[in-house]
Design an enzyme around this catalytic site. Structure first.
Site, short mmCIF file in Angstrom:
data_model
loop_
_atom_site.label_atom_id
_atom_site.label_comp_id
_atom_site.label_asym_id
_atom_site.label_seq_id
_atom_site.Cartn_x
_atom_site.Cartn_y
_atom_site.Cartn_z
CE LYS C 83 25.48 42.21 0.93
NZ LYS C 83 24.12 42.74 1.25
CB SER C 158 24.24 43.25 5.14
OG SER C 158 23.48 43.12 3.98
CB SER C 182 21.36 45.26 3.09
OG SER C 182 21.03 44.72 4.35
#
Lengths: 481, 103, 489
Positions: C83, C158, C182
């Site tokens: 990420k 997210s 997330s």
């Protein structure tokens, strides 16, 4: 005419003498090339996290203990505000649960000033303002160096117990000696490792409520501190007397101008939005931390002053006159020469004399004086007390003793200060008379110039050890027979 | 302090935007005021909770005294760091003139 | 729009074993991965940056280690996606924000170092909602990521990019961060496994902070076993993170297949009325499957958990408002000029942050501000205590808890992004365990009538990862075929 009382509280920030910064392993060093002691943590790079320096905690506890504070469980808080010297735009500090609370500082004159708290926080970077004479408001732009960012600080906040500029100065002076004595900080105002802000207010004598206070910043020396407080007090009194109110504000001391002026006021005061620092754990002063904090710390200046005063005044010969002996005690402790004096007195030296010589002559070269052997010092002082050496001679031997060490008796002899045996002196005088009959006749006839020659002969023969006055007296006695 | 108002006004938005150094135009201020009001309406339940004997939780687990030794670790190379600076001058980070004193 | 099941390039365990034994080269594995990326990235936009050259060098290094008889580690040759809020030295790390566009960290996050030391081959940085704030990846400044199951729908957020990269078979393992859901929510929406560990089990050093007391890094994978392997490699104490627990990485694999016989499993009643029919039904089906496998299943009411959402939406923005102050245009990232420093800060942040980030900064600033702290942030931290105590009480009677992971399946683009509260409600089921610092995982268990994945969430008490993964593995075994990725759009 209303009489006013001065009320001062002081906030002192001191940099701790740790090897590394508070939250990272960058070196804690003054005066290095800009931005060379930085890392993701103290630069506040995204993703970085702080980890508390154990040594900084120990030193903070040590300071608290030296200020008679209570150590307690504490947490760190974030103090949020924007400023270019703040890498994270929040400062990790302590708020309502600080590590040290409720202490006091005893000044040299015996008065006490309350200490509200002494808490830990990180230092900011340094900004230099370019253009406009270096003043922040006229600058074209500013440059930032983050070497200092993250250096551990202890902020010491006094209660508003200080009643004069002189006392304020004494407070900072005493605080500095304590900080140096604990080894927690080198206390150098000129290097910025000790920074002072003053909160000043006035009130009519007899009033119980405090007046409005102003914070005064930019005090870079003890003299500035004193001058600024005096100025502020006068300014506030004038305002009040002319029917105006003192505004609660922060004011900047202008050294060149000798005045304080209001900083550009913001529309609202800073709202720091304190909340507990989620990246750090609470600090609980356990036995291990407290023991490490206390390790290797000797008595504080106040205690040392008490000890020295007691020893000096125990002498039966000592009259309690106001002769500045208190000042001497303060000076001697301040210079770290109290152990020397105590040692000399224990070895039989006159306490009053020991104190005076330490405070005056030894003080001139305190570092050398600290290395003096108290026994040798005592021996010298005894020579002076017994009259074997004049005070002038004693002082000179002391200088030699400090510079090159040795034995006081030998030094005195070498310098010719030790009084010669009277019989030996008579014998030398007789020898010179016998060897210089012509000059002797001229001297007996009243020739003063030849007197010097004869004196010189004896001095030479005695290799300077003879006491000039006594030699002249011996010649005179023989002439007048 | 009086009970905080639930509606967030444009003035409130201006205030927090100033505290948080966010430059917003009037349209944005109006829009955010509405959105934040709705959000605060929603989180209001928390405000009304009876928390008389409930201590706050700052950390999920009660650990204390996480400390590190006072030993030196390598610092970053200055050139690498300054290369990322929006504006550097010599060995320092350059910023436009600062209007206020540090608190 | 039915996606096709596709085998992916292999499992984490399988690839590592084959590379370690020399049976297959890390470079050939990487080539498969990069081919897949090339095919699908245009449709899906999983990545902010694909670091092919560096990956080739890393894969080559792994192969040379194997050739010299050195073991490259338990993730030997496994392509991983990271990420883009995980710091990677010398590789742009943007948090999908304009304010960090092009920023090159001078250091690796601890998790990244551990992955590299284990022989993993990072292939790129994945897209996310800006600064990890969001539940759909629509808040990315660089465009959204699309759900491989249906490219008109969101992958969740997210960590949408990391989830989609695994769900489309580009990589068998990826890492995201979870603050209020997330990892778990995109895992559920993308039909894969996502794990949020106990707070403190995985180091946060190098994870660009959103909410410090909630953030955790965790793995995405197609199977529970693969996710467990990934988590084991990155977990364990880190002296650079003061909130990192002083424990070694847990051994998750040993008891993974021990089954659920005798375990007490509680279905949390309180969410069921707030979720869609298929999400609710899926949890019940999962419970039945676990009962059939020998678990003691019962329903439990924990109404305090519903306090989680409002408390979270005060605590997380409050911490975020402070964590994001550092983006001021002075030391790195975007600078928008101004006549003075203060104006420069405000313009930089005004332009550099997207609307969701600005909203949360303002909520947080307000919640901490003078006069409001006690009523908002202070109360929220107390609500947090209430949630924790409620969990403690529940865990006296149950070993693990079961809930839907999300209130709905993947939703179409644009359907929630204009209504912040609608978006916040996506985290309803995932937030309570975040507040408590407890571990949680999402396991794909069903498909909705439209063929979209539905996940089930397993909650365990603090440091209960071993039990949690065991239950997750049982669920996986009991799940019908076709419910999990990888799929090709």
């Amino acid at each position: 005419m209303t009489e006013y009382e001065t009320i001062v509280g002081l906030e002192v920030h001191c940099e701790l003498s740790t090897t590394t910064k508070l939250f990272c392993g960058c070196r804690n060093a003054f005066g290095e090339a800009p931005n060379t002691n930085i890392c993701p943590v103290c630069l506040g790079l995204p993703g970085s996290l702080p980890v508390i320096n154990r040594r900084a905690v120990e030193l903070a506890l040590r300071i608290g203990s030296a200020l008679n504070c209570r150590a307690q469980r504490s947490i760190f808080h974030r103090k949020n505000y924007f400023y270019p010297d703040m890498p994270k735009d929040y400062q990790i500090s302590q708020y309502d649960e600080p590590i040290n609370v409720d202490g006091f500082l005893e000044l040299a004159d015996g008065s006490r000033v309350g200490i509200e708290r002494a808490h830990m926080e990180e230092d900011t970077g340094k900004t230099t303002h370019v253009g406009g004479g270096g003043r922040i408001h006229e600058a074209a732009h500013s440059l930032v160096d983050y070497n200092r960012a993250g250096v551990p600080l202890v902020e010491i906040v006094s209660r508003p117990d200080i009643r004069s500029a002189v006392q304020a100065r004494a407070y900072v002076d005493e605080l500095r000696s304590i900080l140096v004595a604990t080894g927690a900080s080198d206390g150098r105002m000129e290097e910025g490792s000790l920074r002072v802000d003053a909160n000043v207010s006035v009130r009519p004598v007899g009033a119980t409520e405090y007046g409005t206070r102003c914070e005064v910043k930019n005090l870079n020396s003890l003299r500035s501190l004193e001058r600024a407080i005096d100025y502020e007090v006068a300014r506030q009194i004038e305002l009040i007397e002319s029917g105006e109110r003192v505004a609660q504000e922060t004011r900047h001391w202008d050294e060149a101008d000798g005045s304080t002026h209001s900083l550009r006021s913001k529309e609202e005061a800073n709202d720091y939005r304190y909340f507990p620092e989620p990246d750090l754990t609470p600090l609980a002063p356990d036995e291990r931390l407290l023991a490490a904090a206390a390790e290797g710390v000797g008595p504080m200046p106040a205690e040392r002053r008490h000890r020295l005063s007691e020893i000096v005044s125990r002498s039966a010969e000592l009259a309690t006159r106001r002769d500045g002996s208190t000042d001497q005690v303060v000076t001697v402790v301040d210079l770290g020469l109290d152990d020397l004096v105590v040692g000399a007195v224990t070895a039989g030296a006159d306490p009053r004399l020991a104190l005076a010589r330490a405070a005056n002559e030894a003080a001139a070269n305190a570092d050398a004086a600290k290395r003096l052997d108290p026994i040798a010092f005592a021996a010298l002082l005894k020579m002076e007390s017994s009259g074997r050496l004049s005070s002038t001679q004693s002082k000179e031997v002391l200088v030699e003793l400090m510079t090159n060490g040795g034995d006081p008796g030998d030094i005195a002899s070498r310098l010719g200060y030790e009084a010669m045996d009277q019989a030996a002196l008579d014998s030398m005088v007789d020898d010179v008379i016998a060897s210089n009959p012509e000059e002797w006749q001229r001297y007996r006839g009243g020739d003063e110039k030849v007197a010097q020659f004869l004196l010189g002969q004896v001095m030479r023969a005695s290799r300077g050890r003879a006491n000039g006055k006594l030699v002249a007296a011996a010649f005179a006695a023989r002439r007048d027979i | 302090m009086s009970e905080p108002e639930r509606r967030i006004s444009p003035e409130d938005v201006r205030h927090v935007a100033r505290l948080a150094r966010l430059a917003l135009d009037d349209d944005e201020i109006g829009r955010y005021a509405l959105q934040l009001s709705a959000i605060f309406e929603h989180v209001d339940a928390v405000r009304r909770l009876d928390t008389a004997n409930v201590p706050p939780t700052a950390h999920p687990f009660p650990v204390e005294n996480v400390l590190r030794l006072d030993s030196v670790a390598p610092s970053l190379d200055r050139a690498t760091v300054l290369a990322q600076a929006p504006l550097a001058e010599g060995d320092c980070f350059q910023v436009p003139r600062i209007m206020g004193e540090a608190p | 729009m039915t996606a096709r099941q596709s085998p992916g390039i292999g499992s984490v365990a399988g690839i590592a074993a084959a590379v370690r034994s020399g049976e297959i080269s890390a470079q050939s594995v990487l080539r498969s991965s990069l081919r897949r990326v090339a095919e699908l990235e245009g449709d899906l936009h999983c990545f902010n940056a694909i670091t092919a050259e560096k990956a080739m060098a890393d894969a080559d290094a792994v192969d040379r280690m194997v050739a010299s008889g050195i073991d490259p580690g338990p993730l030997a040759g496994v392509p991983v996606a990271l990420k883009d809020n995980l710091c990677t030295e010398g590789i742009p790390t943007t948090c999908s924000s304009k304010i960090l566009a092009g920023w090159l960290p001078p250091y690796d996050a601890t998790v990244v170092s551990r992955l590299r030391r284990a022989g993993a081959v990072p292939v790129g940085k994945t897209n996310l909602d800006e600064f990890a704030m969001g539940s759909s990846t629509e808040n990315s400044a660089f465009g959204p990521t699309r759900n491989p199951w249906d490219i008109t729908r969101v992958p969740g957020g997210s960590s949408g990019g990391s989830a989609a990269a695994v769900a489309s078979g580009m990589v068998p393992l990826s890492f995201g961060s979870d603050t209020g859901g997330s990892i778990r929510q995109p895992a559920a929406l993308c039909g894969i496994v996502g794990v949020k560990p106990t707070y403190g089990v995985v180091s946060r050093y190098g994870l660009i902070a959103f909410a410090s007391s909630l953030d955790q890094i965790g793995p995405f994978a197609a199977t529970v076993a693969d996710a467990a392997l990934g988590l084991e490699v990155v977990a364990g104490h880190d002296p650079m993170d003061s909130t990192s627990l002083e424990r070694p990485a847990p051994d998750l694999l040993a008891s993974l297949d021990d089954g659920v016989s005798g375990l007490r499993i509680g279905i949390v009643d309180d969410f069921l009325s707030d979720v869609s029919a298929e999400c609710g039904a899926t949890v019940m089906a999962a419970a039945e499957a676990l009962a059939a496998a020998g678990a003691e299943v019962d329903r439990v009411k924990i109404p305090e958990l519903l306090l989680g959402l409002p408390a979270y939406y005060l605590i997380a923005p409050a911490e975020a408002s402070s964590n994001l102050s550092r983006y001021d245009g002075v030391r790195y990232g975007l600078r928008v000029d101004g006549p003075d420093a203060e104006t420069m800060n405000a313009r930089t942040r005004g332009e550099g942050f997207g609307p969701e980030v600005k909203r949360r900064i303002m909520i947080g600033t307000y919640a901490l501000s003078a006069g409001y702290y006690d009523a908002y942030y202070g109360q929220a931290q107390k609500a947090r205590t209430i949630v924790i105590r409620a969990f403690e009480a529940a865990y006296r009677n149950f070993d693990v808890l079961l809930t839907p992971t999300t209130p709905s399946v993947a939703f179409p683009f644009g359907s929630k992004v204009d209504d912040p509260i609608e978006m916040y409600l996506c985290d309803l089921c995932s937030i309570p365990s975040s507040l408590a610092g407890h571990p949680a995982t999402s396991v794909p268990f069903a498909l909705s009538p439209e063929g979209l994945p539905v996940g089930v969430q397993v909650l365990a008490p603090a440091l209960g990862e071993v039990l949690m993964m065991r239950v997750a593995a049982s669920l996986e075994k009991a799940a019908p075929p076709g419910v999990r990725g990888p799929v090709t759009p």
